[in-house]
Design a protein around this motif. Structure first.
Motif, PDB file in Angstrom:
ATOM      1  N   TYR A  36      37.871  42.982  48.503  1.00  0.00           N
ATOM      2  CA  TYR A  36      36.624  43.326  47.804  1.00  0.00           C
ATOM      3  C   TYR A  36      36.307  44.809  47.986  1.00  0.00           C
ATOM      4  CZ  TYR A  36      35.903  38.284  47.528  1.00  0.00           C
ATOM      5  OH  TYR A  36      36.055  36.956  47.260  1.00  0.00           O
ATOM      6  N   GLU A  94      42.394  48.899  39.234  1.00  0.00           N
ATOM      7  CA  GLU A  94      42.953  47.562  38.973  1.00  0.00           C
ATOM      8  C   GLU A  94      44.386  47.659  38.456  1.00  0.00           C
ATOM      9  OE1 GLU A  94      39.960  46.005  36.380  1.00  0.00           O
ATOM     10  OE2 GLU A  94      38.653  45.453  38.080  1.00  0.00           O
ATOM     11  N   LYS A 106      49.968  39.400  46.742  1.00  0.00           N
ATOM     12  CA  LYS A 106      49.363  38.357  45.893  1.00  0.00           C
ATOM     13  C   LYS A 106      47.837  38.364  45.981  1.00  0.00           C
ATOM     14  CE  LYS A 106      53.334  35.364  45.616  1.00  0.00           C
ATOM     15  NZ  LYS A 106      54.234  34.999  46.737  1.00  0.00           N
ATOM     16  N   ALA A 107      47.291  39.389  46.601  1.00  0.00           N
ATOM     17  CA  ALA A 107      45.834  39.415  46.806  1.00  0.00           C
ATOM     18  C   ALA A 107      45.093  39.600  45.490  1.00  0.00           C
ATOM     19  CB  ALA A 107      45.467  40.532  47.762  1.00  0.00           C
ATOM     20  N   LYS A 108      43.931  38.967  45.415  1.00  0.00           N
ATOM     21  CA  LYS A 108      43.067  39.151  44.252  1.00  0.00           C
ATOM     22  C   LYS A 108      42.113  40.306  44.561  1.00  0.00           C
ATOM     23  CE  LYS A 108      39.758  36.585  41.466  1.00  0.00           C
ATOM     24  NZ  LYS A 108      38.436  36.507  42.092  1.00  0.00           N
ATOM     25  N   LEU A 109      42.070  41.251  43.650  1.00  0.00           N
ATOM     26  CA  LEU A 109      41.220  42.426  43.856  1.00  0.00           C
ATOM     27  C   LEU A 109      39.910  42.253  43.083  1.00  0.00           C
ATOM     28  CD1 LEU A 109      41.196  45.399  45.022  1.00  0.00           C
ATOM     29  CD2 LEU A 109      41.944  46.113  42.753  1.00  0.00           C
ATOM     30  N   THR A 110      38.793  42.348  43.792  1.00  0.00           N
ATOM     31  CA  THR A 110      37.493  42.244  43.126  1.00  0.00           C
ATOM     32  C   THR A 110      36.738  43.547  43.349  1.00  0.00           C
ATOM     33  OG1 THR A 110      37.485  39.899  43.643  1.00  0.00           O
ATOM     34  CG2 THR A 110      35.395  40.853  42.928  1.00  0.00           C
ATOM     35  N   THR A 118      44.580  37.366  50.864  1.00  0.00           N
ATOM     36  CA  THR A 118      44.298  36.629  49.625  1.00  0.00           C
ATOM     37  C   THR A 118      43.277  37.335  48.737  1.00  0.00           C
ATOM     38  OG1 THR A 118      42.587  35.350  50.737  1.00  0.00           O
ATOM     39  CG2 THR A 118      44.803  34.400  50.705  1.00  0.00           C
ATOM     40  N   ASP A 119      42.326  38.022  49.351  1.00  0.00           N
ATOM     41  CA  ASP A 119      41.260  38.655  48.567  1.00  0.00           C
ATOM     42  C   ASP A 119      40.881  40.009  49.148  1.00  0.00           C
ATOM     43  OD1 ASP A 119      40.602  35.502  48.350  1.00  0.00           O
ATOM     44  OD2 ASP A 119      39.960  36.559  46.527  1.00  0.00           O
TER      45      ASP A 119
END
Lengths: 300, 118
Positions: free
Chosen positions: B30, B45, B59-63, B27-28
């Motif tokens: 970092y 990004e 579907k992972a959110k990249l921070t 999901t995430d």
């Protein structure tokens, strides 16, 4: 960078690891895994394997980086000719997007050359170099030059398993290149200002300025001016090279090795963990001081 | 443009972690990236969805945490934040400094969704 011994844990990130051990559960019930690994750890792993391979065979591996057309192949041709009777044997790995042209130029001087055609890739990586090594008999090689793809950006990020980085800056390019491409020039163990036979017609290139920009990157790497064409300044470069070969032979006999002075995100971690990592060498501007790297940078 | 190669290496690492923890999906993600790593965060990004397509991290959110360039000066003992192409001590101006931050290119943390509690 080392990902196994814990030396990559710094005061800045250790809370991530310590908080709940290696695994933690977030508030919404997701599993959180703290990784703290270099994004290129797979490449770095292969690079270390290559380096072990070089060291076992007593080969000094040098990565040449520069813009396209700054004279990497011409420097190699002049170096091969100058070392013809030195007893040192050379091999070359050539990286280009297309063609065998550079490898053919090198082979014409009687030296084995393996061409890597990268297709559209803008850099060499450790795996490509590893594949090329299978085509070389390293037992009969003292110096392996890896001529990277002409590019002042991407090649600096990839460890190939080599021992030294050399960055070329030709006099036709502008003396402020180190300020424009700090990642590349900071990675250099030696900066060679090439095509200096043209200096008398170029009123806007100052070798001193180029060196000053290099120092502003906190680099104590020597900077030599030379011309592969006229032969001017080659002596100093050849002396650096033979010193580097000698130091490397001594190191490999003691089972030690060396990495390029700056390896992305490795230096800091090792400093924090107390390993001595002398990043800014004590001696000053490099013109008169061949750089011998007397201390091993032993990233285990 | 080596950011795509970097993202592909990232996805390989993340996939391995997902397998090790029997995760359904990631999901995430970092990252920490410094200006002296030679990697441009906004290009990472852009390249990330291409590398992640069809993987467990799709579907992972990249921070991305952008770390500043910091140098430590041995002669005056101060640590200063400086520009990537001028690593001189911000206090006394000497060039013999040590880099203390800004060259990171690190996968810090991955968050996963899985069936079972571990």
């Amino acid at each position: 960078m080392c990902d196994t011994c814990g030396c990559n844990i710094t005061p800045g990130n250790e809370h991530l690891v310590r908080a709940d051990g290696k695994l933690a559960v977030t508030e919404d019930g997701k599993q959180a895994v703290n990784v703290l690994k270099s994004l290129l750890s797979e490449n770095d792993h292969q690079a270390q394997h290559n380096r072990d391979h070089f060291d076992r065979h007593g080969v000094l591996a040098i990565n040449l980086m520069s813009s396209p057309g700054s004279g990497k192949t011409a420097l190699l041709e002049a170096t091969i000719e100058a070392l013809k009777d030195s007893g040192l044997s050379i091999a070359v790995v050539e990286g280009d997007l297309e063609t065998e042209n550079d490898a053919e130029r090198i082979r014409a001087h009687g030296v084995p050359a393996i061409q890597i055609a990268t297709g559209s890739a803008c850099h060499l990586d450790a795996h490509m170099v590893h594949d090329a090594l299978h085509q070389l008999d390293l037992d009969s090689v003292d110096i392996l030059f890896i001529e990277n793809v002409g590019n002042l950006v991407c090649p600096a990020s990839f460890d190939l398993g080599h021992h030294h980085n050399i960055t070329l800056l030709s006099t036709t390019e502008g003396d402020d290149k180190p300020a424009k491409y700090p990642v590349m020039f900071r990675a250099a163990d030696l900066m060679l200002i090439t095509k200096c036979d043209l200096l008398h017609v170029l009123d806007d290139f100052s070798p001193d300025k180029a060196e000053r920009y290099l120092r502003e990157l906190a680099s104590s790497a020597p900077a030599f001016c030379l011309s592969a064409k006229s032969g001017e300044g080659l002596e100093q470069w050849l002396e650096w090279l033979s010193d580097a070969v000698k130091s490397h032979k001594e190191r490999t006999e003691k089972d030690e090795t060396i990495q390029p002075r700056i390896q992305i995100d490795g230096v800091k971690f090792h400093q924090v963990s107390g390993h001595h990592h002398d990043n800014a060498h004590a001696h000053s501007h490099g013109h008169a001081h061949p750089h011998t790297h007397s201390h091993p940078h032993d990233h285990s | 443009m080596h950011e795509l190669s970097i993202c592909q290496a990232l996805i390989e690492q993340v996939e391995q972690i997902a397998i090790e923890h029997s995760a359904l999906c990631v999901t995430d993600i970092y990252l920490t990236i410094g200006p002296l790593s030679g990697v441009e965060p906004h290009l990472v990004e852009q390249a990330f969805p291409i590398a992640a397509a069809g993987t467990v991290a799709e579907k992972a959110k990249l921070t991305i945490d952008k770390s500043p360039v910091k140098v430590y000066c041995e002669s005056c003992g101060t640590e200063t934040i400086v520009a990537a192409n001028r690593l001189l001590c911000g206090e006394c101006g000497t060039w013999q400094t040590q880099l203390r931050g800004g060259d990171e290119m690190i996968l810090q943390r991955v968050e996963l969704e899985s069936n079972k509690e571990e």
